[in-house]
Design a protein around this motif. Sequence first.
Motif, short mmCIF file in Angstrom:
data_model
loop_
_atom_site.label_atom_id
_atom_site.label_comp_id
_atom_site.label_asym_id
_atom_site.label_seq_id
_atom_site.Cartn_x
_atom_site.Cartn_y
_atom_site.Cartn_z
N TYR A 1 0.82 4.24 12.60
CA TYR A 1 -0.43 3.43 12.31
C TYR A 1 -1.48 4.30 11.89
CZ TYR A 1 -4.60 1.11 13.96
OH TYR A 1 -5.95 0.54 14.18
N ASN A 2 -1.83 5.52 12.45
CA ASN A 2 -2.85 6.32 11.68
C ASN A 2 -2.71 6.43 10.08
OD1 ASN A 2 -4.04 6.42 14.15
ND2 ASN A 2 -2.98 8.45 14.65
N TYR A 3 -1.14 6.65 9.88
CA TYR A 3 -1.04 6.90 8.28
C TYR A 3 -1.13 6.00 7.75
CZ TYR A 3 2.21 7.78 4.36
OH TYR A 3 2.62 8.20 3.19
N GLN B 1 1.43 7.80 15.24
CA GLN B 1 1.47 8.28 13.84
C GLN B 1 1.60 7.35 12.81
OE1 GLN B 1 4.62 11.54 13.99
NE2 GLN B 1 3.01 13.08 14.87
N VAL C 1 -3.30 3.28 8.25
CA VAL C 1 -4.59 2.82 8.07
C VAL C 1 -5.35 3.92 7.06
CG1 VAL C 1 -6.84 3.18 9.49
CG2 VAL C 1 -4.86 1.80 10.38
N LYS C 2 -4.86 5.24 7.29
CA LYS C 2 -5.39 6.25 6.46
C LYS C 2 -5.06 5.72 4.78
CE LYS C 2 -3.61 10.62 5.62
NZ LYS C 2 -3.35 11.90 6.05
N ASN C 3 -3.98 5.26 4.48
CA ASN C 3 -3.53 4.53 3.29
C ASN C 3 -4.04 3.26 3.15
OD1 ASN C 3 -1.82 6.48 1.77
ND2 ASN C 3 -1.22 6.85 3.98
N HIS C 4 -5.22 2.77 3.93
CA HIS C 4 -5.84 1.70 3.73
C HIS C 4 -5.16 0.59 3.80
CE1 HIS C 4 -8.75 4.17 1.77
NE2 HIS C 4 -7.96 4.60 0.69
N LYS D 1 0.87 -1.27 0.00
CA LYS D 1 -0.05 0.02 -0.03
C LYS D 1 0.88 1.38 -0.26
CE LYS D 1 -3.89 -1.98 0.33
NZ LYS D 1 -5.09 -1.57 -0.35
N LYS E 1 -5.78 -2.96 9.39
CA LYS E 1 -5.33 -2.64 10.93
C LYS E 1 -4.43 -3.46 11.45
CE LYS E 1 -9.52 0.18 11.72
NZ LYS E 1 -10.49 0.49 12.70
#
Length: 114
Positions: free
Chosen positions: A85-87, A83, A89-92, A58, A95
């Motif tokens: 993790y959030n980045y 950060q 997840v935001k990029n699909h 991804k 989790k």
Amino acid sequence: MPDGEIPGGDTLDLSEEVDASVGSTIGKKLIKKFGKKFVTKKLPRIIYGKLPKAVIKKITLKKFEKAWNDLFLGSVAGIVSEQAYNYMVKNHVPKWAAKSAAAVLYGVIWYYLN
């Protein structure tokens, strides 16, 4: 990681810089110890090579290096993990893979600091 990938093969002495609240960051410590070129060019590539395949599918190396240099270097290890993790997840990124990758980032940073 093999010792050969660590410039000098030695460790950082953080005994004088224990309080992160005074503005000391992991990025500054890494750069001070290993040099800016290593921290901004080689270290992100080493970390990227250790990430789960689901993350690599991804996020390209180029995108990861940009994120590393823009987002991750100025943060303390716990924030880096969050950060990352959030980045992801935001990029699909799934989790479970993002959580694993965030843990890798946290571990690698502390490996280079200790």
